[in-house]
Design a protein around this motif. Structure first.
Motif, short mmCIF file in Angstrom:
data_model
loop_
_atom_site.label_atom_id
_atom_site.label_comp_id
_atom_site.label_asym_id
_atom_site.label_seq_id
_atom_site.Cartn_x
_atom_site.Cartn_y
_atom_site.Cartn_z
N LEU A 1 0.82 -1.21 0.00
CA LEU A 1 0.00 0.00 0.00
C LEU A 1 0.86 1.26 0.00
O LEU A 1 0.52 2.24 -0.66
CB LEU A 1 -0.95 -0.01 1.20
CG LEU A 1 -2.01 -1.12 1.18
CD1 LEU A 1 -2.82 -1.12 2.46
CD2 LEU A 1 -2.92 -0.98 -0.03
N LEU A 2 1.98 1.23 0.72
CA LEU A 2 2.91 2.37 0.67
C LEU A 2 3.49 2.54 -0.73
O LEU A 2 3.66 3.66 -1.20
CB LEU A 2 4.03 2.19 1.69
CG LEU A 2 3.71 2.50 3.14
CD1 LEU A 2 4.87 2.08 4.05
CD2 LEU A 2 3.37 3.95 3.34
N ALA B 1 -5.88 -6.87 -7.52
CA ALA B 1 -5.03 -7.61 -6.57
C ALA B 1 -5.64 -7.63 -5.17
O ALA B 1 -5.69 -8.68 -4.52
CB ALA B 1 -3.63 -7.00 -6.53
N MET B 2 -6.11 -6.49 -4.70
CA MET B 2 -6.69 -6.43 -3.35
C MET B 2 -7.99 -7.21 -3.25
O MET B 2 -8.26 -7.85 -2.24
CB MET B 2 -6.93 -4.97 -2.93
CG MET B 2 -5.67 -4.22 -2.62
SD MET B 2 -4.85 -4.90 -1.17
CE MET B 2 -3.34 -4.01 -1.22
N ALA B 3 -8.79 -7.18 -4.30
CA ALA B 3 -10.04 -7.94 -4.30
C ALA B 3 -9.76 -9.44 -4.27
O ALA B 3 -10.44 -10.20 -3.58
CB ALA B 3 -10.90 -7.57 -5.51
N ALA B 4 -8.77 -9.88 -5.00
CA ALA B 4 -8.44 -11.31 -5.06
C ALA B 4 -7.69 -11.77 -3.81
O ALA B 4 -7.92 -12.87 -3.30
CB ALA B 4 -7.61 -11.60 -6.30
N TRP B 5 -6.82 -10.95 -3.29
CA TRP B 5 -5.93 -11.31 -2.19
C TRP B 5 -6.61 -11.16 -0.84
O TRP B 5 -6.38 -11.97 0.05
CB TRP B 5 -4.69 -10.46 -2.30
CG TRP B 5 -3.56 -10.77 -1.40
CD1 TRP B 5 -3.27 -11.95 -0.78
CD2 TRP B 5 -2.52 -9.87 -1.02
NE1 TRP B 5 -2.13 -11.85 -0.04
CE2 TRP B 5 -1.65 -10.58 -0.17
CE3 TRP B 5 -2.24 -8.55 -1.31
CZ2 TRP B 5 -0.52 -9.99 0.38
CZ3 TRP B 5 -1.12 -7.98 -0.77
CH2 TRP B 5 -0.27 -8.69 0.07
N ALA B 6 -7.42 -10.11 -0.66
CA ALA B 6 -8.09 -9.81 0.62
C ALA B 6 -7.11 -9.90 1.79
O ALA B 6 -7.24 -10.74 2.67
CB ALA B 6 -9.29 -10.71 0.83
#
Length: 197
Positions: free
Chosen positions: A56-57, A91-96
Motif C-alpha cells: 500500500l505504501l 489484486a486487493m479484491a483477489a488477495w483480501a
C-alpha cells in the motif's frame, strides 16, 4: 531541489526503511517486542500478508510520483494512474489481505471510486463530446457515478464504525476470539484418549 529531496526521503525512504525492518523481523512477528515496535505496520493484515502495508505504501508512492512528476504529459499520467489503480484493485479484491473483511471492502471501494474519477478525468482531458448535449449528459453521468461512489464509501465507513462501536474490539481481539473458538471446538478431540496414544 527541496521537492526532490522530500520525495526521496518521504516517498521512497520511509517505505524502504519499513521494508527492511519487517524483513529483519519476519521470523518474530508474533513476539511481544516485535509487536510493540512494528505491530502498526502489520497488525491489520493476515499473517501471510504481513508485508501488505508496504504494498500500500508502494501504491501511494507511485501515485505521488505520477502526480508530482507526470504533469507534463497529462494523458499518459492519467493512463498510468488508471493502470496503477485497476491493477491494485484487482489484486486487493483477489488477495483480501486485511484480517477484518470490511477493510478489504473499503480498500477496494476506494480504489474503484478513484478509478472512476480517473476515467472521468481522462474523458474530460480528451474533450471530444460531439456537442453541448452529449457533454451535459456525460457530466450528469459522471456526477452520478461520483455520488454513487461516495455513498458506497460512506456505507463502508458507517458499517465499520458501527461494528467497532458494537463490538468495542480491535482486529487483534477478533483474532484472539477466533483462536479461542477454534481451540474450544478442537478441545474435545484433544482430550480423547485415542489422540494421546
Amino acid at each position: 531541489n527541496a521537492e526532490y529531496m522530500g520525495v526521496l526521503v518521504y516517498v521512497v525512504g520511509i517505505p524502504v526503511l519499513c521494508a527492511l525492518a519487517l524483513r529483519r523481523a519476519r521470523q518474530t512477528l508474533f513476539e511481544p517486542a516485535t509487536i510493540a515496535r512494528y505491530g502498526s505496520l502489520y497488525g491489520l493484515f493476515r499473517s501471510d500478508a504481513y508485508f501488505c502495508e508496504l504494498v500500500l505504501l508502494g501504491k501511494k508512492a507511485a501515485f505521488v510520483l505520477l502526480v508530482v512528476f507526470g504533469n507534463r504529459a497529462p494523458v499518459l499520467q492519467v493512463a498510468l494512474l488508471l493502470l496503477l489503480f485497476v491493477a491494485t484493485t484487482i489484486a486487493m479484491a483477489a488477495w483480501a489481505p486485511f484480517f477484518v473483511q470490511v477493510y478489504n471492502q473499503l480498500e477496494v471501494r476506494v480504489s474503484v471510486a478513484v478509478t472512476l474519477m480517473l476515467v472521468i478525468g481522462l474523458a474530460f482531458l480528451g474533450g471530444e463530446f460531439g456537442g453541448a448535449r452529449s457533454r451535459q449528459a456525460f457530466e450528469a453521468v459522471s456526477l452520478m457515478l461520483l455520488v454513487v461512489s461516495g455513498v458506497a464509501l460512506l456505507v463502508a465507513i458507517v458499517v465499520e464504525m458501527r461494528d467497532l462501536l458494537r463490538k468495542g474490539r480491535s482486529p487483534r481481539c477478533e483474532r484472539e476470539a477466533l483462536l479461542l473458538a477454534a481451540a474450544e471446538r478442537d478441545l474435545a478431540d484433544l482430550k480423547d484418549p485415542r489422540v494421546l496414544e
